[in-house]
Design an enzyme around this catalytic site. Structure first.
Site, PDB file in Angstrom:
ATOM      1  N   TYR A  18       0.730  -1.462   0.288  1.00  0.00           N
ATOM      2  CA  TYR A  18       0.147   0.000  -0.138  1.00  0.00           C
ATOM      3  C   TYR A  18       0.672   1.685  -0.097  1.00  0.00           C
ATOM      4  O   TYR A  18       2.035   1.004   0.158  1.00  0.00           O
ATOM      5  CB  TYR A  18      -0.629   0.354   1.161  1.00  0.00           C
ATOM      6  CG  TYR A  18      -0.346   0.639   2.602  1.00  0.00           C
ATOM      7  CD1 TYR A  18       0.508  -0.037   3.147  1.00  0.00           C
ATOM      8  CD2 TYR A  18      -0.638   1.572   2.799  1.00  0.00           C
ATOM      9  CE1 TYR A  18       1.062  -0.743   4.235  1.00  0.00           C
ATOM     10  CE2 TYR A  18       0.439   1.611   4.507  1.00  0.00           C
ATOM     11  CZ  TYR A  18       0.924   1.251   5.046  1.00  0.00           C
ATOM     12  OH  TYR A  18       1.649   1.240   6.311  1.00  0.00           O
ATOM     13  N   ARG A  25       8.144   3.443  -5.219  1.00  0.00           N
ATOM     14  CA  ARG A  25       8.437   2.733  -3.308  1.00  0.00           C
ATOM     15  C   ARG A  25       6.815   1.848  -3.882  1.00  0.00           C
ATOM     16  O   ARG A  25       7.790   0.310  -3.412  1.00  0.00           O
ATOM     17  CB  ARG A  25       7.717   3.781  -2.200  1.00  0.00           C
ATOM     18  CG  ARG A  25       7.923   2.617  -0.798  1.00  0.00           C
ATOM     19  CD  ARG A  25       8.180   2.997   0.707  1.00  0.00           C
ATOM     20  NE  ARG A  25       6.852   4.144   0.047  1.00  0.00           N
ATOM     21  CZ  ARG A  25       6.260   4.650   1.756  1.00  0.00           C
ATOM     22  NH1 ARG A  25       7.715   5.498   2.243  1.00  0.00           N
ATOM     23  NH2 ARG A  25       5.682   5.926   0.823  1.00  0.00           N
ATOM     24  N   LYS A  48       6.791  -2.061   1.965  1.00  0.00           N
ATOM     25  CA  LYS A  48       5.169  -1.269   2.726  1.00  0.00           C
ATOM     26  C   LYS A  48       4.159  -1.937   2.751  1.00  0.00           C
ATOM     27  O   LYS A  48       3.337  -2.187   2.080  1.00  0.00           O
ATOM     28  CB  LYS A  48       5.209   0.023   2.322  1.00  0.00           C
ATOM     29  CG  LYS A  48       4.249   0.865   3.229  1.00  0.00           C
ATOM     30  CD  LYS A  48       3.953   2.972   2.292  1.00  0.00           C
ATOM     31  CE  LYS A  48       3.144   3.380   2.909  1.00  0.00           C
ATOM     32  NZ  LYS A  48       3.249   3.476   4.376  1.00  0.00           N
ATOM     33  N   GLU A  86      12.720   2.403  13.378  1.00  0.00           N
ATOM     34  CA  GLU A  86      12.078   3.659  12.771  1.00  0.00           C
ATOM     35  C   GLU A  86      10.782   4.136  14.184  1.00  0.00           C
ATOM     36  O   GLU A  86      10.763   3.127  14.872  1.00  0.00           O
ATOM     37  CB  GLU A  86      11.505   3.404  11.448  1.00  0.00           C
ATOM     38  CG  GLU A  86      10.732   2.055  11.537  1.00  0.00           C
ATOM     39  CD  GLU A  86      10.183   2.221   9.886  1.00  0.00           C
ATOM     40  OE1 GLU A  86      10.502   2.930   9.255  1.00  0.00           O
ATOM     41  OE2 GLU A  86      10.258   0.705   9.975  1.00  0.00           O
ATOM     42  N   LEU A 123      11.624   1.669   6.850  1.00  0.00           N
ATOM     43  CA  LEU A 123      10.769   1.699   5.686  1.00  0.00           C
ATOM     44  C   LEU A 123      11.669   2.863   4.722  1.00  0.00           C
ATOM     45  O   LEU A 123      12.061   3.762   5.221  1.00  0.00           O
ATOM     46  CB  LEU A 123       9.270   1.982   5.861  1.00  0.00           C
ATOM     47  CG  LEU A 123       8.052   2.499   4.664  1.00  0.00           C
ATOM     48  CD1 LEU A 123       8.222   1.232   3.980  1.00  0.00           C
ATOM     49  CD2 LEU A 123       7.182   3.008   4.695  1.00  0.00           C
TER      50      LEU A 123
HETATM   51  N1  PDD Z   1       3.022   5.137   7.874  1.00  0.00           N
HETATM   52  N2  PDD Z   1       7.883   3.688   9.073  1.00  0.00           N
HETATM   53  C1  PDD Z   1       6.840   3.117   8.429  1.00  0.00           C
HETATM   54  C2  PDD Z   1       6.668   2.314   9.710  1.00  0.00           C
HETATM   55  C3  PDD Z   1       5.535   3.865   8.418  1.00  0.00           C
HETATM   56  O1  PDD Z   1       4.630   2.895   7.581  1.00  0.00           O
HETATM   57  C4  PDD Z   1       5.852   5.272   7.464  1.00  0.00           C
HETATM   58  C5  PDD Z   1       4.579   5.780   7.285  1.00  0.00           C
HETATM   59  C6  PDD Z   1       6.620   5.963   7.732  1.00  0.00           C
HETATM   60  C7  PDD Z   1       7.023   7.530   6.792  1.00  0.00           C
HETATM   61  O2  PDD Z   1       6.645   6.804   5.666  1.00  0.00           O
HETATM   62  P1  PDD Z   1       6.185   7.775   4.536  1.00  0.00           P
HETATM   63  O3  PDD Z   1       7.338   9.289   5.255  1.00  0.00           O
HETATM   64  O4  PDD Z   1       5.980   7.761   3.273  1.00  0.00           O
HETATM   65  O5  PDD Z   1       4.782   8.155   5.177  1.00  0.00           O
HETATM   66  C8  PDD Z   1       8.025   5.025   7.652  1.00  0.00           C
HETATM   67  C9  PDD Z   1       1.382   5.438   6.828  1.00  0.00           C
HETATM   68  C10 PDD Z   1       1.979   6.978   7.243  1.00  0.00           C
HETATM   69  C11 PDD Z   1       1.156   5.007   6.564  1.00  0.00           C
HETATM   70  O6  PDD Z   1       1.270   3.441   7.513  1.00  0.00           O
HETATM   71  O7  PDD Z   1      -0.451   5.722   7.719  1.00  0.00           O
END
Ligand code: PDD
Length: 287
Positions: free
Chosen positions: A36, A55, A151, A183, A207
């Site tokens: 996703y 990604r 993801k 993270e 991620l």
């Molecule tokens: N999640 N690390 C993890 C495990 C995440 O689930 C997310 C974001 C990030 C930040 O990634 P990005 O900057 O690309 O949003 C890091 C999204 C927002 C979610 O699952 O809702």
């Protein structure tokens, strides 16, 4: 809240959200077999969309799922979804699963047709309280798997971790593998000590966050160097500032960690500069 707006995307068509149906034999439902994306959209304009599609493509490659659409078709669909829901600031969720099978076999059937689902919700401005006081986080041992660079829609680990954090009155979990920072539960993490800003490098423990790259651009614009290297638990616990960053929360200051204050207990001066420049960058890119 992420209450779904009235129109969603299902298999190439914009449909009423309340009419969306997929089969329980979808491998997303049975196995969490899919990937996703969450893309912020400001003023009706998706932010850093190309990076999100890159990604998504690498996640699909890792799962050996063929990308269901060429990039141009993806762009059309995302813009149709935004327009159907009236534009403005929104979060956009896009999911691709391997598709619906004839039953339940771990080994996927040949030639499956991926299922594509998308919806969006109103993205609120960061809460004034989060900006003025910062948020609370809890350090937790990372119980997730060994491919956190994908993801994946299999999110049981992050769900359990977020519940555990909430039980400790924390808004986010900060995950450690042993003594090394992985993270945030759903965010990238930055640590500041004596004006040095550090964030961990890409790897299978985390991620590849798009917002991490945006913060990198913000720091470049401010002329502030960013150290990219592994961060030890001790550095995290002794930080002057900690920030989390994600597509839906932008960059937020963590002012309490495990019930103790971070730095002065107030959002730090470097975070304030990052926040201002982040808003300016959004304006430049999204108008
Ligand atoms: N999640 N690390 C993890 C495990 C995440 O689930 C997310 C974001 C990030 C930040 O990634 P990005 O900057 O690309 O949003 C890091 C999204 C927002 C979610 O699952 O809702």
């Amino acid at each position: 809240m992420t209450d779904a707006l009235p129109y969603s995307l299902l298999d190439g068509a914009i449909v009423a959200t309340h009419e969306v149906r997929i089969s329980p034999f979808d491998r997303g439902f049975l196995f969490g077999d899919g990937v996703y994306e969450v893309v912020p959209s400001y003023n009706g304009k998706p932010f850093r969309l190309e990076a999100h599609f890159e990604r998504l493509r690498s996640g699909l490659d890792a799962l050996q799922i063929a990308d269901p659409y060429p990039r141009a078709r993806w762009l059309e669909l995302v813009h149709e979804l935004i327009a159907a829901n009236g534009g403005g600031d929104m979060g956009i969720y896009l999911e691709v699963t391997r598709g619906t099978g004839r039953g339940r076999d771990f080994l996927p059937e040949a030639d499956m047709k991926p299922t594509v689902f998308g919806f969006c919700w109103r993205l609120k401005e960061p809460q004034p309280a989060s900006l003025q006081q910062g948020i609370a986080a809890a350090t937790l041992e990372d119980i997730r798997w060994s491919r956190c660079d994908i993801k994946s829609i299999s999110l049981l680990g992050p769900v359990l971790l977020r519940m555990q954090a909430a039980q400790q009155d924390a808004d986010e979990a900060i995950l450690l593998r042993g003594d090394v920072l992985a993270e945030g539960g759903s965010s990238a993490v930055f640590v500041v000590k004596q004006d040095r800003i550090v964030t961990p490098p890409p790897g299978r423990e985390r991620l590849p966050s798009i917002t991490r790259l945006v913060v990198g651009d913000v720091l470049d614009a401010l002329g502030l160097p960013l150290d990219v290297r592994e961060v030890h638990r001790d550095e995290l616990l002794a930080a002057d500032e900690i920030w989390i960053a994600s597509s839906t929360r932008e960059a937020l200051p963590v002012t309490r960690l495990d019930g103790k204050v971070v730095g002065t207990g107030q959002p730090g001066p470097l975070w304030r500069r990052v926040f201002e420049e982040f808003q300016a960058l959004k304006k430049r890119e999204a108008g």
